[in-house]
Design a protein around this motif. Structure first.
Motif, PDB file in Angstrom:
ATOM      1  N   PRO A 136      25.965  14.639  62.157  1.00 31.46           N
ATOM      2  CA  PRO A 136      25.482  14.646  63.548  1.00 31.46           C
ATOM      3  C   PRO A 136      26.647  14.669  64.542  1.00 31.46           C
ATOM      4  CG  PRO A 136      25.375  12.431  62.642  1.00 31.46           C
ATOM      5  CD  PRO A 136      25.817  13.314  61.521  1.00 31.46           C
ATOM      6  N   PRO A 137      26.464  15.275  65.681  1.00 34.92           N
ATOM      7  CA  PRO A 137      27.495  15.203  66.729  1.00 34.92           C
ATOM      8  C   PRO A 137      27.719  13.743  67.136  1.00 34.92           C
ATOM      9  CG  PRO A 137      25.873  16.903  67.225  1.00 34.92           C
ATOM     10  CD  PRO A 137      25.313  16.101  66.084  1.00 34.92           C
ATOM     11  N   ASN A 138      28.925  13.438  67.548  1.00 30.61           N
ATOM     12  CA  ASN A 138      29.220  12.088  68.040  1.00 30.61           C
ATOM     13  C   ASN A 138      30.267  12.191  69.137  1.00 30.61           C
ATOM     14  OD1 ASN A 138      31.638  12.555  66.712  1.00 30.61           O
ATOM     15  ND2 ASN A 138      31.198  11.146  65.006  1.00 30.61           N
ATOM     16  N   ALA A 139      30.780  11.043  69.561  1.00 31.92           N
ATOM     17  CA  ALA A 139      31.732  11.041  70.675  1.00 31.92           C
ATOM     18  C   ALA A 139      33.021  11.747  70.304  1.00 31.92           C
ATOM     19  CB  ALA A 139      32.016   9.601  71.099  1.00 31.92           C
ATOM     20  N   GLU A 140      33.385  11.718  69.033  1.00 28.41           N
ATOM     21  CA  GLU A 140      34.633  12.344  68.619  1.00 28.41           C
ATOM     22  C   GLU A 140      34.478  13.851  68.436  1.00 28.41           C
ATOM     23  OE1 GLU A 140      35.531  10.206  65.078  1.00 28.41           O
ATOM     24  OE2 GLU A 140      36.646   8.633  66.132  1.00 28.41           O
ATOM     25  N   VAL A 141      33.340  14.280  67.893  1.00 26.37           N
ATOM     26  CA  VAL A 141      33.065  15.710  67.672  1.00 26.37           C
ATOM     27  C   VAL A 141      31.687  16.001  68.274  1.00 26.37           C
ATOM     28  CG1 VAL A 141      32.903  17.578  65.998  1.00 26.37           C
ATOM     29  CG2 VAL A 141      34.381  15.610  65.524  1.00 26.37           C
ATOM     30  N   PRO A 142      31.627  16.457  69.527  1.00 27.87           N
ATOM     31  CA  PRO A 142      30.345  16.576  70.234  1.00 27.87           C
ATOM     32  C   PRO A 142      29.541  17.842  69.908  1.00 27.87           C
ATOM     33  CG  PRO A 142      32.147  17.126  71.704  1.00 27.87           C
ATOM     34  CD  PRO A 142      32.781  16.694  70.411  1.00 27.87           C
ATOM     35  N   ARG A 143      29.702  18.414  68.764  1.00 27.19           N
ATOM     36  CA  ARG A 143      28.890  19.560  68.360  1.00 27.19           C
ATOM     37  C   ARG A 143      28.735  19.554  66.840  1.00 27.19           C
ATOM     38  NH1 ARG A 143      32.060  25.185  67.867  1.00 27.19           N
ATOM     39  NH2 ARG A 143      30.875  25.177  65.949  1.00 27.19           N
ATOM     40  N   THR A 144      27.699  20.238  66.364  1.00 27.33           N
ATOM     41  CA  THR A 144      27.480  20.325  64.926  1.00 27.33           C
ATOM     42  C   THR A 144      28.554  21.209  64.298  1.00 27.33           C
ATOM     43  OG1 THR A 144      25.994  22.194  65.230  1.00 27.33           O
ATOM     44  CG2 THR A 144      24.989  19.992  65.134  1.00 27.33           C
ATOM     45  N   LEU A 145      28.774  20.949  63.001  1.00 23.13           N
ATOM     46  CA  LEU A 145      29.756  21.713  62.247  1.00 23.13           C
ATOM     47  C   LEU A 145      29.067  22.420  61.093  1.00 23.13           C
ATOM     48  CD1 LEU A 145      32.532  18.955  61.950  1.00 23.13           C
ATOM     49  CD2 LEU A 145      32.531  20.900  63.528  1.00 23.13           C
ATOM     50  N   THR A 146      29.568  23.596  60.765  1.00 21.78           N
ATOM     51  CA  THR A 146      29.136  24.293  59.548  1.00 21.78           C
ATOM     52  C   THR A 146      30.370  24.838  58.849  1.00 21.78           C
ATOM     53  OG1 THR A 146      28.857  26.446  60.646  1.00 21.78           O
ATOM     54  CG2 THR A 146      26.917  24.969  60.592  1.00 21.78           C
ATOM     55  N   ALA A 147      30.195  25.214  57.592  1.00 22.37           N
ATOM     56  CA  ALA A 147      31.311  25.755  56.818  1.00 22.37           C
ATOM     57  C   ALA A 147      30.807  26.827  55.876  1.00 22.37           C
ATOM     58  CB  ALA A 147      32.009  24.648  56.043  1.00 22.37           C
ATOM     59  N   SER A 148      31.682  27.762  55.535  1.00 17.19           N
ATOM     60  CA  SER A 148      31.389  28.826  54.574  1.00 17.19           C
ATOM     61  C   SER A 148      32.130  28.529  53.278  1.00 17.19           C
ATOM     62  CB  SER A 148      31.826  30.180  55.139  1.00 17.19           C
ATOM     63  OG  SER A 148      31.143  30.443  56.355  1.00 17.19           O
ATOM     64  N   PHE A 149      31.514  28.899  52.135  1.00 14.85           N
ATOM     65  CA  PHE A 149      32.034  28.523  50.827  1.00 14.85           C
ATOM     66  C   PHE A 149      32.161  29.732  49.910  1.00 14.85           C
ATOM     67  CE2 PHE A 149      30.132  24.862  52.687  1.00 14.85           C
ATOM     68  CZ  PHE A 149      30.796  23.749  52.196  1.00 14.85           C
ATOM     69  N   GLY A 150      33.291  29.767  49.172  1.00 11.14           N
ATOM     70  CA  GLY A 150      33.480  30.773  48.135  1.00 11.14           C
ATOM     71  C   GLY A 150      33.743  30.097  46.807  1.00 11.14           C
TER      72      GLY A 150
END
Length: 437
Positions: A387-401
């Protein structure tokens, strides 16, 4: 020289010529020769030397006991012809005195020789252990070398090494030739009752409580002082020779314990430095050097035993926009969140590494392509659900190989290239997905 012409000077002169630097056998033979010279007859000498008494000279048939003399092992006896027994008592007493002097010197030389032998053994043992421990190794290897060295020097049936956290002493390792088991932990109060850091080794009293926590034949306890409040114990069992631990043994053990404590402290520092050299300080994951070492080790094991190995490369999606929109501090927090997630989401045998920039690598031993893909998908969901929080105010995603040995590659460079190509496919096909080689 007849017995009538025998005088004190002749007795003293005869025994003064006896060489005192020879072996006990040679000294006994020289005494017999002196007695023959003085009595002009056969003679035999019985000396209670240890461990084997000496009996040197002519056959005892026809000989009688002429005198007895003091020797270190007890009372010695001189046998000679019946005529020799008629020598004046004062001269026989003088001969007994001279024999006692000779064997007192012999005993003194034997004790000095034993002491020198012990010193040579101690010096050799210290040199051997010093050479063994001079090379700084990892903690586990150093512990093994300490127990092996001390056990071999004292011919101990078993040896155990304990470390303390202040409340208790916890067993770090055991070297046992007969399968003895030792307690996993000993309360610190039990140890402090008999010894402690900076104190010499001790043979525990029979009523010491520590005997309730270690095998019954515990023989000696040596404290270890690691400095900075760190402490430990070396505990040794009885010796295979059944010899007791004497004062000189305890002195040697103290020297070895001090050397061992230094070696163990250096080993701990080396392990700490190695960890710092292979850990990324920002994310807590292994750095690129750690990645190279782990992948090389796991690939060699997989090739040797014909087992699968999977490599997963992941890249944080649109990471540049995080830095551009929120600043590099938020970007660092994003890397830290991903690092914590990958470090805590898998098995203890798996390894999470920061491969470079916003890329991470996951090494899965004993894992084929399908299982590697499943684990990568699990990780993708974990990242997506942060979840977003005060330190990282947006969602994160990642791509995998995902790429696997031996299905997708036979060497490390090929495995990395295969995983990188799969990661590129995941990026070009929409991001936030898993692709296999």
């Amino acid at each position: 020289m007849g017995s009538a012409s025998l005088d004190p000077a002749a007795v003293v002169l005869a025994f003064a010529s006896i060489p005192l630097a020879g072996t006990p056998d040679a000294t006994a033979q020289a005494c017999v020769d002196a007695i023959r010279l003085l009595t002009h007859g056969p003679a035999r000498l019985l000396v209670p030397t240890r461990p084997v008494p000496l009996s040197v000279g002519d056959a005892a048939d026809g000989l009688v006991s002429v005198l007895r003399f003091h020797a270190a092992g007890g009372e010695g006896e001189m046998l000679a012809s019946p005529e020799a027994a008629k020598i004046a008592p004062r001269l026989l007493a003088l001969m007994a005195q001279q024999l006692a002097r000779v064997w007192a010197v012999q005993q003194q030389r034997a004790e000095q020789t034993l002491e020198l032998d012990q010193l040579r053994f101690h010096l050799g043992a210290l040199q051997q252990v010093a050479r063994t421990l001079a090379v700084v190794r990892g903690a586990d290897e150093t512990v093994r070398l300490v127990l092996d060295s001390v056990g071999e020097v004292f011919f101990a049936w078993w040896a155990a090494l304990y470390h303390t956290d202040g409340e208790q002493y916890t067993c770090r390792a055991v070297r046992s030739l007969r399968g003895e088991s030792v307690a996993f932990a000993i309360p610190a109060r039990v140890v402090n009752a008999i010894t402690g850091p900076g104190r010499p080794p001790i043979v525990p009293p029979e009523d010491a409580e520590i005997r309730d926590h270690v095998p019954a034949e515990v023989a000696v306890v040596a404290p270890l002082d690691f400095g900075d409040g760190g402490a430990g114990l070396l505990i040794l069992g009885r010796r295979m020779t059944e010899a007791p631990y004497e004062a000189h043994d305890l002195a040697l053990l103290r020297a070895l314990a001090d050397s061992s404590a230094i070696a163990l402290r250096n080993a701990e520092l080396l392990d700490r430095l190695r960890a710092q050299a292979t850990i990324d300080p920002l994310t807590g994951c292994h750095n690129r050097r750690g990645f190279d070492e782990i992948l090389e080790r796991e690939m060699a094991r997989a090739q040797r035993y014909g087992r699968p190995l999977s490599l997963v490369l992941l890249d944080i999606d649109r990471f540049k926009s995080i830095n551009d929109d929120f600043g590099h501090e938020v970007g660092d927090h994003a890397l830290q969140r991903i690092g914590r997630a990958v470090r805590h989401s898998f098995r203890s045998s798996d390894s999470a590494c920061r491969y470079g920039g916003e890329e991470f690598a996951l090494i899965f031993p004993e894992t084929g392509r399908d299982e590697g893909s499943r684990l990568a998908e699990k990780m993708r969901v974990v990242v997506e659900q942060l979840p977003p929080n005060a330190e990282v105010p947006r969602t994160l995603t990642a791509s995998f190989g995902v790429a696997s040995f031996p299905d997708d590659a036979a060497t490390i460079p090929d495995l990395i290239r295969a995983a990188d190509r799969a990661l590129y496919q995941a990026k070009t096909r929409g991001r936030n997905r898993v692709e296999t080689a």
